[in-house]
Scaffold this active site. Structure first.
Site, PDB file in Angstrom:
ATOM      1  N   LYS A  28      82.455  -6.952  16.408  1.00 48.11           N
ATOM      2  CA  LYS A  28      81.147  -7.306  16.950  1.00 48.11           C
ATOM      3  C   LYS A  28      80.265  -6.068  17.104  1.00 48.11           C
ATOM      4  O   LYS A  28      79.099  -6.057  16.683  1.00 48.11           O
ATOM      5  CB  LYS A  28      81.336  -7.998  18.307  1.00 48.11           C
ATOM      6  CG  LYS A  28      80.068  -8.660  18.864  1.00 48.11           C
ATOM      7  CD  LYS A  28      80.215  -9.089  20.315  1.00 48.11           C
ATOM      8  CE  LYS A  28      81.283 -10.151  20.528  1.00 48.11           C
ATOM      9  NZ  LYS A  28      80.868 -11.477  20.029  1.00 48.11           N
ATOM     10  N   ARG A  97      81.098  -8.010  26.749  1.00 49.01           N
ATOM     11  CA  ARG A  97      81.951  -8.785  25.825  1.00 49.01           C
ATOM     12  C   ARG A  97      83.034  -7.914  25.211  1.00 49.01           C
ATOM     13  O   ARG A  97      82.793  -6.746  24.922  1.00 49.01           O
ATOM     14  CB  ARG A  97      81.112  -9.336  24.674  1.00 49.01           C
ATOM     15  CG  ARG A  97      80.202 -10.478  24.995  1.00 49.01           C
ATOM     16  CD  ARG A  97      79.553 -10.918  23.677  1.00 49.01           C
ATOM     17  NE  ARG A  97      78.875 -12.187  23.786  1.00 49.01           N
ATOM     18  CZ  ARG A  97      77.552 -12.332  23.939  1.00 49.01           C
ATOM     19  NH1 ARG A  97      76.784 -11.255  24.017  1.00 49.01           N
ATOM     20  NH2 ARG A  97      77.026 -13.544  24.021  1.00 49.01           N
ATOM     21  N   GLY A 106      88.126 -16.492  21.509  1.00 49.82           N
ATOM     22  CA  GLY A 106      88.539 -17.128  22.756  1.00 49.82           C
ATOM     23  C   GLY A 106      89.712 -16.479  23.445  1.00 49.82           C
ATOM     24  O   GLY A 106      90.165 -16.932  24.492  1.00 49.82           O
ATOM     25  N   MET A 108      90.016 -13.220  24.533  1.00 49.65           N
ATOM     26  CA  MET A 108      89.722 -12.268  25.611  1.00 49.65           C
ATOM     27  C   MET A 108      88.429 -12.676  26.316  1.00 49.65           C
ATOM     28  O   MET A 108      87.815 -13.678  25.985  1.00 49.65           O
ATOM     29  CB  MET A 108      89.672 -10.859  25.050  1.00 49.65           C
ATOM     30  CG  MET A 108      91.067 -10.365  24.671  1.00 49.65           C
ATOM     31  SD  MET A 108      91.036  -8.786  23.871  1.00 49.65           S
ATOM     32  CE  MET A 108      89.964  -9.103  22.492  1.00 49.65           C
ATOM     33  N   ARG A 346      76.483 -13.319  10.817  1.00 48.99           N
ATOM     34  CA  ARG A 346      77.863 -13.358  10.315  1.00 48.99           C
ATOM     35  C   ARG A 346      77.907 -14.218   9.057  1.00 48.99           C
ATOM     36  O   ARG A 346      76.975 -14.996   8.804  1.00 48.99           O
ATOM     37  CB  ARG A 346      78.823 -13.912  11.374  1.00 48.99           C
ATOM     38  CG  ARG A 346      78.440 -15.281  11.842  1.00 48.99           C
ATOM     39  CD  ARG A 346      79.339 -15.740  12.989  1.00 48.99           C
ATOM     40  NE  ARG A 346      78.788 -16.970  13.550  1.00 48.99           N
ATOM     41  CZ  ARG A 346      79.204 -17.530  14.667  1.00 48.99           C
ATOM     42  NH1 ARG A 346      80.153 -16.962  15.378  1.00 48.99           N
ATOM     43  NH2 ARG A 346      78.681 -18.644  15.100  1.00 48.99           N
ATOM     44  N   HIS A 462     109.294 -37.281  -0.666  1.00 45.34           N
ATOM     45  CA  HIS A 462     109.063 -38.006  -1.907  1.00 45.34           C
ATOM     46  C   HIS A 462     107.662 -38.603  -1.933  1.00 45.34           C
ATOM     47  O   HIS A 462     106.910 -38.446  -2.894  1.00 45.34           O
ATOM     48  CB  HIS A 462     110.113 -39.115  -2.064  1.00 45.34           C
ATOM     49  CG  HIS A 462     109.915 -39.933  -3.296  1.00 45.34           C
ATOM     50  ND1 HIS A 462     109.169 -41.084  -3.299  1.00 45.34           N
ATOM     51  CD2 HIS A 462     110.344 -39.737  -4.568  1.00 45.34           C
ATOM     52  CE1 HIS A 462     109.170 -41.584  -4.528  1.00 45.34           C
ATOM     53  NE2 HIS A 462     109.878 -40.783  -5.316  1.00 45.34           N
ATOM     54  N   SER A 768     112.446 -22.169 -15.515  1.00 48.56           N
ATOM     55  CA  SER A 768     111.397 -22.733 -14.679  1.00 48.56           C
ATOM     56  C   SER A 768     111.955 -22.846 -13.272  1.00 48.56           C
ATOM     57  O   SER A 768     112.931 -23.564 -13.037  1.00 48.56           O
ATOM     58  CB  SER A 768     110.987 -24.107 -15.208  1.00 48.56           C
ATOM     59  OG  SER A 768     109.985 -24.645 -14.380  1.00 48.56           O
ATOM     60  N   CYS A 835     107.760 -24.768 -11.315  1.00 45.70           N
ATOM     61  CA  CYS A 835     107.287 -26.143 -11.345  1.00 45.70           C
ATOM     62  C   CYS A 835     107.539 -26.868 -10.032  1.00 45.70           C
ATOM     63  O   CYS A 835     107.504 -28.074  -9.970  1.00 45.70           O
ATOM     64  CB  CYS A 835     107.921 -26.899 -12.511  1.00 45.70           C
ATOM     65  SG  CYS A 835     109.702 -27.082 -12.339  1.00 45.70           S
ATOM     66  N   TYR A 855     103.668 -18.705 -16.049  1.00 46.15           N
ATOM     67  CA  TYR A 855     102.820 -19.840 -15.694  1.00 46.15           C
ATOM     68  C   TYR A 855     103.279 -20.494 -14.403  1.00 46.15           C
ATOM     69  O   TYR A 855     104.407 -20.289 -13.953  1.00 46.15           O
ATOM     70  CB  TYR A 855     102.796 -20.888 -16.819  1.00 46.15           C
ATOM     71  CG  TYR A 855     104.108 -21.613 -17.010  1.00 46.15           C
ATOM     72  CD1 TYR A 855     104.409 -22.759 -16.260  1.00 46.15           C
ATOM     73  CD2 TYR A 855     105.045 -21.174 -17.935  1.00 46.15           C
ATOM     74  CE1 TYR A 855     105.616 -23.423 -16.420  1.00 46.15           C
ATOM     75  CE2 TYR A 855     106.254 -21.829 -18.102  1.00 46.15           C
ATOM     76  CZ  TYR A 855     106.534 -22.959 -17.347  1.00 46.15           C
ATOM     77  OH  TYR A 855     107.718 -23.613 -17.495  1.00 46.15           O
TER      78      TYR A 855
END
Lengths: 887, 887
Positions: A28, A97, A106, A108, A346, A462, A768, A835, A855
């Site tokens: 910040k 801050r 959130g 601190m 930001r 599945h 594979s 795969c 791949y």
């Protein structure tokens, strides 16, 4: 400048920091300093460095020198803002801050309106004319400060507030008047004295000192510690503290506050976009009590019309900031008495569609490089674009929430069996198949249904895997779901829902809703395709798809798949036209009966493969020989078994005994994969025959067939050699000298296969990695049973991710690395892919790229995600290499 | 000598070879040469080297030079034996035998009586006066030669022989006369001419050449090839060929033949022992047609009495050979016309008891070293000594044969349930528990039964492991067994056997017999203990036991266990006095209900542990916290569930729903081990509390308690840290500062644990490899389901051993090596052991020694085996090190 400077100003007048100094000033502080250095007006303030925090925490207190420096700096801020700290006439109020190196939202503490006391608030009332607002601010300050700095239990004062409202019969906070707040402040202060044994500080300097110390201390509160542990943030970093002048947008009609995006965060259009309220505080825009006005446009309430000069300034600033940060910015600003102050800039959050559009546009504009554009889009977010989604403005009653197993938003009538699903759909109905868990025999029902809901199973159960493969919506593992098949109903979310009643699934959030919720169709558009081509230019990793049908293969090809990495042959066995032959084959008592049944299957398999070869023309097609245990193909209910006995003309007891013989304690580790072919070689012989004949048939029609035959569940080189011999024999027999190119390789899905990959590679043209099963065996974790404790594991940080979603790099990943290394040591040109479901997971893809894979293969709907992830992985690797070559 | 000598003589007159030349001369040839070189009379002969064989096979034929050499050598043999090859007056007959580097029994071809033809046989008849014997020898020669050398299908001539017998109404070969053989030889030769298109060779030289070539060729017959493949013998070694003069023990009353052992092969006593027949051929002793006489003793038929000079020679020779070979020898000899010929000497086979006695005696005699004595006994054979065995002279009808899961021989009445087993035994009956497969709930029945027979499961199935742990006889995986619980009967071996009827199990062979077979009791004796102490002096690897009860612990200690490496706590949960509390704990709906149920279990667990600590005084006790999935503890039949609901005062539907919720697809990979403690920490808390209290109680009685708390199924360092924290908390709480020594470690039984052992070791004081589960996960092989295809795998050579019996060194073993290395890299003093079933397997123990493990742990009855194996492993390692330091 000191050799070790403790305090850095940020303000137009003296911007001492830069955005590159995040380690010292926190995110910040560095960002505020950056804006100030660009000449953007930010309320003046200063940052106390993280080094100071560490020193403070080590010594357990603030040095006199530091405190003097802070006081001097506050004086400087007063000067720049024309106000004075503690001055009742024109009081300077400040915020205090925290701000660590990386954002810890959130975690601190923050204190606003510091400097207010019984005297200064009177001055502020006069300045703003808003007595209620000022007193409300003060009581909030008292609550916040007493809690954060003085250690007061927040609920005590909150209870007093509620009591007061009850006594006055108020419905909400909005009913409270200035006088109510005055009374409350008195009660609050009395209570604080009683509970904490000390008075609420009236002296603004005391307030400030306490606040700064409290923010330092908050680095070590338990919330922050846990967060750091979970996110790998070092305890030694410390937090910076930002002290900044408060500005007020509610001091009259020449004041206001607003938020803006430098481009449309929803569509990505290059349009300045935002809203503001006149005479209001920041929170009011977000709270939605008053309706804000647009910033731009001819609407007479727009900022452009009401305060054209300020609007002009804002436009200059937003352009400057976007150009500077080279990304779409989310801005917050306040106008105090005609003067524009920027409170925040930001990187703006955006939808997937907007992310694509913005990245593509900025690349076209020359603002960012190709590589930057590619890195700008979260691959995972593309999923949103590919599936229809619920219109979340029209949600109905939520019945429950479980795992977002396969995205999309669908409504349909509840059905409890696969057969019912098929028959209802034939009548033209839309259905949701609700099952305890699905199995391969549910395939037809899953194909028919709009979506699938299961009570059991995780993200790679599945149901989940098959649904994602089909691009079908699925919510899985809904523990609170009770299915009563006898009564034909389900119980969920306190309701009983009968078959035929509607529910809606959101596969992107895991929610289940009552009735029907309208959906929105996806719209890919040209930008999508242009952007994906950009990614394709960069990546080196090939992307294939897991597809079992010509339809899936076609879809995947449209999404950019460069071949099939996994064609499972078992799903083909479940077609109504062949399942009985499969069962006859399983129940066969000898080799000749088995061959008879297999000969009935042969024409079907030829046709399956032929069609897939045609779709995948000129792309490789990896066909995995039969993998699952045979009992998966047998019927499960008594009725079905009796019917099967009749159809096959077998004794019921005969079938039952065979079924008992086939049942297994741990089917995952049982008689499946190539083990089937060791005991019953006829099955693979039929499949390989079908492959050869289908390939020749397609070739005769000028299709460029490139078939790769894959042997599953290999654990020893001897197994692969044994099967390969038989494959070679059948192929030679069928091809009769035809030069059709084909290869034979293996899945690496058992730890032993990876550990002995050097020996296995002797017999394999390709590997594979089946990372689903490899994860199950390496971690000893059944994906169908893990949902019962996976939640607790993630919660306690025992797994930092679901290992079926993102590959476990230290365990499974180590085996993949060993497998690749050992395999290529034997055969340098070994083609290696993956795969498992991880082939569509961005983090996993990055890892696979680093392992040197050729791949990845994933379900059709994840092909675009994989393409983008592969491009990003390539870029990140390049960046790392460049960094290494620099050092 | 030639630079490359093709032929080596063996005979007193010119012993050219030595026993060290096995690679060149084969085992048989080298051994004959060795005897000859010692001056022992062997029928003269020569060896054609393996090099020649290789050359022959490469060139595809015999060189003229070689053939000339062979002919010359045969001439030399004739000279030495006073006979002449092909001479009808005094014919030299020879044997032609293969002899490879290592013994390949029955794999290659042998031809006897070569040199016989229509002329020479007449000479032999005159010499021996035994017309029938000579003609029988000739027809055998014709059959053997035509088959081996000429490629005649053996069954053709065999069928002619049978026809002849049928025509003459003969019952056996013994009825055939010399004339019958004469007729048969004519028929045979005619048939051979017809089938093979060539006459049977009459010329002895032609016979010889064909025979030598045939033996060379037999190196590449398919039998031999397969044998080599299975036994890792190189194809390139080739076989030697031995041509040796035949001698005859049936040429009159100054002839004879016999076999002898230099010590008693059954008891090991140092007594010369053997039998012989006067005027007989070698086969006659073995065939048992005539009753042989003893060699030694005052019996007037003994060799000592009938041929004192020959006997004296034989005694000199046996002493010389035993001294030379430094081991008990098995001798074959023939006396031809008063002249003694040694035909064979080899290391004699012996019973386990004899092996022990001989090794111990020879060590005491100074004949062999301590290390040699230890290496002389096969550790696996000790098993025979520990369990009662069937009297195999009194076997009954065999019903079937399956896996020899746990040794011993027992008879009992068939019972089909655990309850029935208990109740019948209470009535004083002996029972055999017959089950599809056992589970932990069968423990009480298994304890009660004499033995266990299962239709499913391998060598390390539940039944097998638990039975071996108990030292109880078990036969497992009997596929042909059909259990009909409804009718209360089993079907096996074509018979139906009702509950209450007797069967007998031989756990050492896997056989099942009808009715009762008498047994013999084991007798360990002093030599056993002396020998085992010798082994203990040598070994470095500690041997612990897997024991769950004080009784098992006591037994193991008697067998020499040095602590408990695995105390499973789940079997304790099945006691009738506590199983309901366990079930109440499982069915608890919240933590407080669960704690209530656990508090009922606490006193039992304290008592369990206390008693074990007492037995194991001063030895380490590793207690594994609860491991199996909870559903294993729930009842299975409807009736039991209803009764449980009544006892626990729960709704039936409630129990059923909870049971459904607990059921798993793959329990092996499910919610078990430390995963239970992540979701329900109370269970381990109770167990650790019990450990602490039991330890303090024992310590108060001056017991030296050394407890090691072991966490099962750890896959990540985070898991172990999480559980360890809780263990430390409870221990601190209970011990209240007491300095009782305790440690906390983990099982390494998942591949991931081994792969990340460096990180896991941070939180572990010790590792114990659970190689049962590690084998299941690494190979993806369920031990309860593998029996269905394991047979095919072993048959096809896809596994060279059952991986649950002997550890898979390349896969599982690689993980063990990695685990030890990585673990000790983090913590050099990490104690590492193994507690899977492999802890009692000699081959595995040798491997574990090489991995640097500190101890192995095995079931009580395997402790002596492990002790001996560990000593042998140490010696072998030492030998290898010495060899390395020499090179």
């Amino acid at each position: 400048m000191d050799s070790k400077k403790s305090i850095y100003f940020f303000s137009k007048e003296n911007p001492e920091g830069r955005s590159g100094m995040k380690n010292l000033l926190g995110g910040k502080g560095a960002n505020l300093a950056e804006m100030a250095s660009l000449g953007v007006p930010v309320p003046p303030g200063f940052t106390i460095t993280t080094d100071v925090c560490c020193e403070y925490l080590e010594k357990g207190g603030m040095s006199d020198e530091l405190w003097e420096g802070i006081k001097k700096s506050v004086g400087q801020i007063g000067e720049w803002s024309g106000k004075s700290f503690g001055d009742p006439a024109c009081p300077l109020l400040v915020s205090v801050r925290s701000g660590a190196r990386v954002s810890m939202p959130g975690m601190m503490d923050t204190i606003l309106n510091l400097g207010l006391n019984e005297k200064t608030l009177e001055g502020l009332v006069e300045l703003t004319g808003q007595e209620r607002f000022v007193w409300d601010s003060y009581r909030r300050f008292v609550q916040m400060y007493s809690n954060v700095v003085m250690g007061m239990n927040g609920s005590v004062l909150e209870a007093l507030l509620e009591d007061h409202k009850t006594a006055k019969s108020y419905k909400s906070d909005a009913d409270l008047t200035a006088d109510d707040f005055k009374e409350l402040v008195i009660v609050f202060k009395k209570q604080i004295l009683e509970f904490r044994g000390q008075s609420f500080p009236e002296d603004p300097w005391d307030q400030l000192k306490g606040a700064v110390e409290a923010v330092f201390d908050s680095w070590n509160n338990s919330r922050a510690k846990t967060y750091r542990q979970l996110n790998g943030i070092a305890d030694s970093w410390g937090t910076a503290v930002n002290v900044q002048a408060m500005v007020f947008g509610n001091m009259g009609s020449d004041c206001g506050t607003g938020v803006a995006f430098t481009r449309d965060p929803s569509t990505g259009e290059k349009l300045f976009f935002g809203e503001y309220l006149i005479d209001a505080q920041g929170e009011d825009v977000v709270a939605g009590i008053r309706t804000p006005s647009p910033l731009c446009g001819i609407d007479k309430g727009s900022l452009e019309k009401t305060m054209p000069i300020v609007y002009g300034e804002l436009c200059d600033i937003y352009k400057k900031l976007e150009l500077h940060y080279r990304d779409m910015q989310d801005l917050e600003f306040t106008i105090e008495k005609g003067r524009l102050w920027m409170l925040q800039t930001r990187t703006g959050k955006r939808t997937a569609q907007a992310a694509l559009k913005i990245a593509w546009d900025m690349y076209q504009e020359g603002l960012i490089t190709k590589e930057e554009a590619i890195l700008r889009v979260d691959p995972e977010s593309l999923d949103q674009l590919l599936h229809p989604t619920l219109d979340r403005t029209q949600l109905t009653e939520e019945l429950g929430k479980a795992l977002p197993a396969s995205p999309g938003g669908v409504s349909g009538q509840v059905v409890l069996t696969s057969e019912k699903a098929s028959s209802e759909v034939q009548k033209g109905h839309k259905v949701i198949l609700v099952r305890q868990e699905t199995s391969p025999e549910d395939i037809e029902g899953m194909v028919a249904a709009e979506g699938i809901l299961t009570a059991r199973g995780g993200m790679t159960s599945h149901a989940a895997v098959v649904a994602r493969g089909m691009g079908k919506c699925c919510v899985s593992g809904l523990d609170s779901l009770f299915i009563d098949r006898e009564k034909g109903e389900i119980q969920l979310g306190g309701r009983t829902i009968k078959e035929g009643e509607f529910i809606t699934l959101d596969g992107s959030t895991g929610q289940v809703f009552l009735g029907q919720v309208p959906t929105k169709d996806p719209d890919l558009g040209e930008v999508f395709h242009s952007f994906m081509s950009l990614a394709d230019e960069v990546r080196t990793l090939k992307v294939r798809t897991n597809a079992d049908t010509p339809e899936d293969a076609q879809k995947a090809k449209e999404f950019g798949a460069e071949g099939i990495g996994l064609c499972r042959t078992e799903h083909m066995f479940f077609g109504v036209d062949r399942i009985d032959s499969v069962r006859a084959m399983i129940l066969a008592e000898n080799s000749s009966e088995r061959k008879q049944a297999l000969s009935e299957l042969l024409p079907h398999q030829i046709d399956d493969f032929y069609k897939i070869f045609k779709v995948m023309d000129a792309n490789p097609v990896t066909i995995r020989l039969l993998d699952p245990p045979l009992h998966e193909f047998l019927p499960h209910t008594e009725t079905e078994v009796i019917e099967l006995a009749k159809r096959l003309n077998l004794e019921l007891s005969q079938i039952k005994q065979r079924m008992l013989g086939l049942s297994e304690f741990n089917p995952m580790l049982g008689h499946r994969g190539c083990r089937l072919a060791v005991t019953a070689p006829e099955i693979y012989e039929m499949q390989v025959t079908a492959i050869a004949r289908a390939a020749l048939k397609a070739k005769a029609e000028n299709v460029d067939v490139r078939v790769e035959i894959m042997v599953p569940l290999v654990g020893t080189p001897e197994e692969l050699k044994h099967i390969r011999n038989s494959v070679e024999f059948v192929m030679a027999n069928e091809l009769k000298g035809d030069d059709l190119p084909w290869t034979c390789g293996t899945m690496i899905e058992l730890p032993r296969a990876a550990l002995t990959a050097d020996e296995i590679a002797v017999h394999a043209d390709f590997f594979s990695f089946g990372t689903n099963d490899l994860t199950q065996t390496t971690l000893g974790l059944s994906r169908d049973d893990s949902s019962r404790f996976l939640g607790a594991y993630l919660q306690h940080g025992l797994y930092n991710q679901d290992p079926f979603v993102s590959v476990d790099q230290k365990g499974v990943g180590k085996l993949v690395q060993m497998g690749v290394q050992l395999g290529r040591a034997t055969r340098a040109d070994l083609k290696v892919g993956i795969c498992g479901e991880h082939g569509g997971d961005p983090k996993s893809i990055e890892f696979f790229q680093s392992c040197g894979l050729d791949y990845v293969s994933c379900s059709p709907y994840r092909v675009p995600i994989a393409r983008l992830s592969a491009a990003q992985a390539q870029i990140k690797e390049q960046i790392k290499q460049n960094e290494r070559s620099l050092h």
